[in-house]
Design a protein around this motif. Structure first.
Motif, PDB file in Angstrom:
ATOM      1  N   ASP A  43       0.815  -1.215   0.000  1.00 19.31           N
ATOM      2  CA  ASP A  43       0.000   0.000   0.000  1.00 19.31           C
ATOM      3  C   ASP A  43       0.852   1.270   0.000  1.00 19.31           C
ATOM      4  OD1 ASP A  43      -2.320  -1.560   0.078  1.00 19.31           O
ATOM      5  OD2 ASP A  43      -2.296  -1.620   2.274  1.00 19.31           O
ATOM      6  N   GLN A  44       2.159   1.123   0.261  1.00 16.10           N
ATOM      7  CA  GLN A  44       3.072   2.269   0.328  1.00 16.10           C
ATOM      8  C   GLN A  44       4.352   1.924  -0.438  1.00 16.10           C
ATOM      9  OE1 GLN A  44       3.026   4.176   4.379  1.00 16.10           O
ATOM     10  NE2 GLN A  44       2.000   2.253   4.917  1.00 16.10           N
ATOM     11  N   PRO A  45       4.279   1.883  -1.768  1.00 15.55           N
ATOM     12  CA  PRO A  45       5.368   1.327  -2.571  1.00 15.55           C
ATOM     13  C   PRO A  45       6.655   2.142  -2.630  1.00 15.55           C
ATOM     14  CG  PRO A  45       3.661   2.215  -3.978  1.00 15.55           C
ATOM     15  CD  PRO A  45       3.131   2.273  -2.583  1.00 15.55           C
ATOM     16  N   ASN A  46       6.635   3.385  -2.288  1.00 18.64           N
ATOM     17  CA  ASN A  46       7.864   4.180  -2.325  1.00 18.64           C
ATOM     18  C   ASN A  46       8.494   4.328  -0.948  1.00 18.64           C
ATOM     19  OD1 ASN A  46       8.277   4.778  -5.085  1.00 18.64           O
ATOM     20  ND2 ASN A  46       6.467   6.073  -4.994  1.00 18.64           N
ATOM     21  N   ALA A  47       8.149   3.420  -0.050  1.00 19.84           N
ATOM     22  CA  ALA A  47       8.722   3.427   1.296  1.00 19.84           C
ATOM     23  C   ALA A  47       9.196   2.022   1.648  1.00 19.84           C
ATOM     24  CB  ALA A  47       7.682   3.899   2.308  1.00 19.84           C
ATOM     25  N   LEU A  48      10.331   1.974   2.322  1.00 18.49           N
ATOM     26  CA  LEU A  48      10.825   0.735   2.898  1.00 18.49           C
ATOM     27  C   LEU A  48      10.703   0.888   4.407  1.00 18.49           C
ATOM     28  CD1 LEU A  48      14.109   0.262   0.821  1.00 18.49           C
ATOM     29  CD2 LEU A  48      11.804  -0.572   0.301  1.00 18.49           C
ATOM     30  N   PHE A  49      10.369  -0.186   5.089  1.00 11.76           N
ATOM     31  CA  PHE A  49      10.175  -0.138   6.533  1.00 11.76           C
ATOM     32  C   PHE A  49      11.231  -0.998   7.204  1.00 11.76           C
ATOM     33  CE2 PHE A  49       6.218   1.009   4.575  1.00 11.76           C
ATOM     34  CZ  PHE A  49       5.822   2.102   5.316  1.00 11.76           C
ATOM     35  N   ILE A  50      11.789  -0.452   8.287  1.00  8.84           N
ATOM     36  CA  ILE A  50      12.901  -1.102   8.969  1.00  8.84           C
ATOM     37  C   ILE A  50      12.648  -1.058  10.466  1.00  8.84           C
ATOM     38  CG2 ILE A  50      15.392  -1.043   9.355  1.00  8.84           C
ATOM     39  CD1 ILE A  50      15.356   0.844   6.719  1.00  8.84           C
ATOM     40  N   PHE A  51      12.550  -2.226  11.074  1.00  8.02           N
ATOM     41  CA  PHE A  51      12.458  -2.280  12.536  1.00  8.02           C
ATOM     42  C   PHE A  51      13.859  -2.144  13.104  1.00  8.02           C
ATOM     43  CE2 PHE A  51       8.420  -4.358  11.528  1.00  8.02           C
ATOM     44  CZ  PHE A  51       7.575  -3.786  12.471  1.00  8.02           C
ATOM     45  N   LEU A  71      19.724   4.012  -3.359  1.00 11.44           N
ATOM     46  CA  LEU A  71      18.488   4.729  -3.061  1.00 11.44           C
ATOM     47  C   LEU A  71      18.778   5.947  -2.190  1.00 11.44           C
ATOM     48  CD1 LEU A  71      16.653   1.511  -1.850  1.00 11.44           C
ATOM     49  CD2 LEU A  71      16.560   2.466  -4.150  1.00 11.44           C
ATOM     50  N   ALA A  72      18.168   7.052  -2.513  1.00  9.20           N
ATOM     51  CA  ALA A  72      18.257   8.254  -1.693  1.00  9.20           C
ATOM     52  C   ALA A  72      16.883   8.543  -1.121  1.00  9.20           C
ATOM     53  CB  ALA A  72      18.730   9.442  -2.534  1.00  9.20           C
ATOM     54  N   GLY A  73      16.858   9.068   0.083  1.00  2.00           N
ATOM     55  CA  GLY A  73      15.572   9.394   0.680  1.00  2.00           C
ATOM     56  C   GLY A  73      15.729   9.897   2.096  1.00  2.00           C
ATOM     57  N   GLU A  74      14.650   9.774   2.840  1.00  2.00           N
ATOM     58  CA  GLU A  74      14.636  10.274   4.218  1.00  2.00           C
ATOM     59  C   GLU A  74      14.056   9.216   5.150  1.00  2.00           C
ATOM     60  OE1 GLU A  74      12.916  14.020   6.827  1.00  2.00           O
ATOM     61  OE2 GLU A  74      12.866  14.112   4.649  1.00  2.00           O
ATOM     62  N   VAL A  75      14.721   9.062   6.284  1.00  2.05           N
ATOM     63  CA  VAL A  75      14.260   8.149   7.324  1.00  2.05           C
ATOM     64  C   VAL A  75      13.486   8.952   8.364  1.00  2.05           C
ATOM     65  CG1 VAL A  75      14.971   6.622   9.209  1.00  2.05           C
ATOM     66  CG2 VAL A  75      16.166   6.529   7.014  1.00  2.05           C
ATOM     67  N   SER A  76      12.351   8.412   8.773  1.00  2.00           N
ATOM     68  CA  SER A  76      11.570   9.000   9.854  1.00  2.00           C
ATOM     69  C   SER A  76      10.911   7.859  10.630  1.00  2.00           C
ATOM     70  CB  SER A  76      10.507   9.960   9.313  1.00  2.00           C
ATOM     71  OG  SER A  76       9.610   9.268   8.462  1.00  2.00           O
ATOM     72  N   ASP A  87      11.505   6.822   3.119  1.00  2.00           N
ATOM     73  CA  ASP A  87      10.793   7.303   1.937  1.00  2.00           C
ATOM     74  C   ASP A  87      11.809   7.572   0.837  1.00  2.00           C
ATOM     75  OD1 ASP A  87       7.922   7.526   2.637  1.00  2.00           O
ATOM     76  OD2 ASP A  87       8.728   8.775   4.246  1.00  2.00           O
ATOM     77  N   ILE A  88      11.681   6.847  -0.264  1.00  4.15           N
ATOM     78  CA  ILE A  88      12.633   6.931  -1.366  1.00  4.15           C
ATOM     79  C   ILE A  88      12.291   8.138  -2.231  1.00  4.15           C
ATOM     80  CG2 ILE A  88      13.535   5.746  -3.398  1.00  4.15           C
ATOM     81  CD1 ILE A  88      12.619   3.105  -2.001  1.00  4.15           C
ATOM     82  N   SER A  89      13.262   9.025  -2.395  1.00  5.85           N
ATOM     83  CA  SER A  89      13.044  10.198  -3.246  1.00  5.85           C
ATOM     84  C   SER A  89      13.622   9.979  -4.647  1.00  5.85           C
ATOM     85  CB  SER A  89      13.645  11.442  -2.607  1.00  5.85           C
ATOM     86  OG  SER A  89      15.029  11.272  -2.369  1.00  5.85           O
ATOM     87  N   SER A  90      14.667   9.172  -4.753  1.00  4.79           N
ATOM     88  CA  SER A  90      15.221   8.832  -6.065  1.00  4.79           C
ATOM     89  C   SER A  90      15.998   7.535  -5.944  1.00  4.79           C
ATOM     90  CB  SER A  90      16.126   9.953  -6.601  1.00  4.79           C
ATOM     91  OG  SER A  90      17.282  10.075  -5.800  1.00  4.79           O
ATOM     92  N   ALA A  91      16.163   6.878  -7.073  1.00  5.57           N
ATOM     93  CA  ALA A  91      16.878   5.605  -7.083  1.00  5.57           C
ATOM     94  C   ALA A  91      17.617   5.440  -8.393  1.00  5.57           C
ATOM     95  CB  ALA A  91      15.896   4.449  -6.893  1.00  5.57           C
ATOM     96  N   GLU A  92      18.764   4.793  -8.310  1.00  9.82           N
ATOM     97  CA  GLU A  92      19.482   4.391  -9.508  1.00  9.82           C
ATOM     98  C   GLU A  92      19.575   2.872  -9.443  1.00  9.82           C
ATOM     99  OE1 GLU A  92      23.137   5.931 -12.265  1.00  9.82           O
ATOM    100  OE2 GLU A  92      22.754   6.898 -10.348  1.00  9.82           O
ATOM    101  N   LEU A  93      19.119   2.222 -10.511  1.00  9.18           N
ATOM    102  CA  LEU A  93      18.948   0.772 -10.508  1.00  9.18           C
ATOM    103  C   LEU A  93      19.702   0.153 -11.673  1.00  9.18           C
ATOM    104  CD1 LEU A  93      15.069   0.923 -10.103  1.00  9.18           C
ATOM    105  CD2 LEU A  93      16.741   0.713  -8.255  1.00  9.18           C
ATOM    106  N   TRP A  94      20.365  -0.971 -11.400  1.00 10.30           N
ATOM    107  CA  TRP A  94      21.100  -1.684 -12.431  1.00 10.30           C
ATOM    108  C   TRP A  94      20.708  -3.149 -12.407  1.00 10.30           C
ATOM    109  CZ3 TRP A  94      23.305   1.763  -9.074  1.00 10.30           C
ATOM    110  CH2 TRP A  94      23.960   2.873  -9.626  1.00 10.30           C
ATOM    111  N   GLU A  95      20.338  -3.664 -13.545  1.00 13.45           N
ATOM    112  CA  GLU A  95      20.076  -5.084 -13.690  1.00 13.45           C
ATOM    113  C   GLU A  95      21.206  -5.647 -14.549  1.00 13.45           C
ATOM    114  OE1 GLU A  95      16.659  -6.179 -15.960  1.00 13.45           O
ATOM    115  OE2 GLU A  95      16.545  -8.128 -15.000  1.00 13.45           O
ATOM    116  N   THR A  96      21.956  -6.600 -14.023  1.00 16.75           N
ATOM    117  CA  THR A  96      23.143  -7.103 -14.720  1.00 16.75           C
ATOM    118  C   THR A  96      22.889  -8.482 -15.299  1.00 16.75           C
ATOM    119  OG1 THR A  96      24.009  -7.972 -12.655  1.00 16.75           O
ATOM    120  CG2 THR A  96      24.730  -5.766 -13.301  1.00 16.75           C
TER     121      THR A  96
END
Length: 159
Positions: free
Chosen positions: A45-53, A81-86, A119-128
């Motif tokens: 439901d929140q695809p641009n966020a990663l959650f970390i306990f 990935l660049a973003g902000e942790v809260s 919350d991911i603000s930008s990403a650079e992704l490589w598939e090798t």
């Protein structure tokens, strides 16, 4: 590496699939602290966020600008990935993502844990995913052409 052989959102979707297979990142605040390995949870439901306990005193618990790196299980996918942790304050999200694997890290249960939201603000992704011809060149010498190489995408959203 070939840029955008796949559409950026296709590469982003592959990233989310790879992250679900191996949900580990290196993450650190951009304040000079070193990154550390952390297990992430995904919420569809929140695809641009990663959650970390984490513990309340963990180095990312103070929040702020952060960078995270990901390497796929087969070393066939990389992400920066660049973003902000809260702090995630929604108790329903906390409860939804809490499970036995998380609980194993917290002897006193939920009281010891904090749910961080990245919350991911930008990403650079490589598939090798190197082609068969490219793999043969790697084994026997030779130059891999961009068309034999992989996908690369810069995205503002991984959704």
């Amino acid at each position: 590496m070939a840029d955008n052989k796949d559409a950026p959102q296709e590469v982003a979707a592959k990233f989310l699939a790879k992250l679900a297979e191996s949900p580990f990142i290196m993450i650190g605040l951009t304040d000079g602290e070193h990154s550390e390995p952390m297990n992430v949870k995904l919420d569809e439901d929140q695809p641009n966020a990663l959650f970390i306990f984490s513990g309340h005193d963990n180095r990312i618990a103070t929040g702020g600008d952060a960078m995270a790196q990901f390497v796929g299980k087969g070393h066939d996918f990389f992400a920066c990935l660049a973003g902000e942790v809260s702090q995630e304050t929604n108790q329903a999200t906390f409860d939804k993502l809490w499970d036995n694997r998380v609980e194993a890290w917290f002897p006193n249960g939920k009281a010891d844990a904090r749910l961080n939201r990245f919350d991911i603000s930008s990403a650079e992704l490589w598939e090798t995913d190197v082609s068969i011809a490219g793999r043969l060149k790697m084994l026997f010498g030779g130059t891999i052409k961009p068309s034999e190489s992989s996908s690369h995408a810069v995205v503002d959203s991984v959704a």
